[in-house]
Scaffold this active site. Structure first.
Site, PDB file in Angstrom:
ATOM      1  N   GLY A 207      55.315  51.776 -33.426  1.00 32.01           N
ATOM      2  CA  GLY A 207      54.999  51.541 -34.831  1.00 32.01           C
ATOM      3  C   GLY A 207      54.147  52.667 -35.351  1.00 32.01           C
ATOM      4  N   THR A 208      54.209  52.866 -36.658  1.00 36.27           N
ATOM      5  CA  THR A 208      53.508  54.049 -37.180  1.00 36.27           C
ATOM      6  C   THR A 208      52.481  53.702 -38.246  1.00 36.27           C
ATOM      7  OG1 THR A 208      55.428  54.420 -38.570  1.00 36.27           O
ATOM      8  CG2 THR A 208      55.304  55.670 -36.543  1.00 36.27           C
TER       9      THR A 208
END
Length: 249
Positions: free
Chosen positions: A26-27
């Site tokens: 995830g970013t």
């Protein structure tokens, strides 16, 4: 095949020393304070190498009634960490009969990140962003972490993840003291759009799939998720303005 050429089977292959199998990551997460509270927002994309692993992932969660956390890094470990953190806060509240202080919650999350250090050294790191408001305090507070569990209080706004550099640029220009909650939502969405424009691991609002960021606000009334209908209206306004201005992005 398993007897004669086991190396041709996916589960029979040996990884080179020091390498890990690809896992979803995830970013970008952004957080900012506004008048009477704090807000946290995350995009909906998880990547696995150069591939989009998931377009619907949620990376911002309520920790308890008065705090939220967002996660960047290895998605599987991060989501497990979030669930354990939520359970620990609920357990403390039931045993002690009161909420853990915001400082206590931030410290506990730091200890959980530190416990993941052996996995982080193998490339499976988790870097959360934590925010909340203390009962009786006039403003919300933000906390960032490094992979060793180091805890740092941030002022005004902050972002983590691969698109954080681009999001932070937008936050620096758009954030101002005494933002209203609605204005803070617009600032967060605009920061995520800017991050998605320059970072391939960050997903922007998806008008075709009707996918919008996940945004929570925290005030003395508690943590609340911003409705998808509201976000659709905010996104439409930003894109219409940029289109009218004939901006490239």
């Amino acid at each position: 095949m398993s007897r004669s050429h086991p190396g041709l089977l996916p589960f029979g292959r040996e990884l080179p020393a020091g390498s890990m199998p690809a896992t979803p990551h995830g970013t970008t997460i952004v957080a900012l304070t506004f008048h009477g509270g704090v807000l946290m927002a995350g995009d909906r994309r998880a990547t696995m190498g150069s591939m989009i692993a998931n377009r619907h992932i949620e990376k911002v969660f309520p920790a308890d009634k008065y705090s939220v956390l967002g996660i960047a890094g290895t998605a599987g470990i991060a989501i497990d960490m979030v669930r354990l953190f939520q359970v620990e806060l609920e357990h403390y509240e039931k045993i002690e009969g009161t909420l853990l202080s915001l400082e206590g919650k931030a410290n506990r999350l730091g200890a959980m990140v530190r416990a993941n250090l052996p996995m982080a050294l193998q490339g499976l790191s988790v870097v959360p962003l934590f925010a909340g408001i203390e009962c009786g305090e006039p403003a919300g507070r933000l906390f960032s972490y490094d992979v060793t569990g180091g805890r740092y209080e941030e002022l005004e706004h902050h972002s983590v993840g691969s698109g954080s550099v681009f999001a932070r640029g937008a936050l620096k220009k758009l954030w101002r003291p005494e933002l209203s909650a609605d204005e803070a939502v617009a600032v967060a969405v605009e920061a995520l759009i800017d991050a998605a424009d320059d970072d391939s691991a960050t997903g922007g609002p998806d008008l075709i799939r009707q996918l919008w960021p996940v945004i929570y606000t925290v005030t003395h009334d508690g943590a609340a998720r911003v409705p998808q209908e509201t976000l659709a209206t905010v996104v439409a306004g930003i894109l219409s303005r940029r289109s009218a201005e004939r901006r490239e992005a």
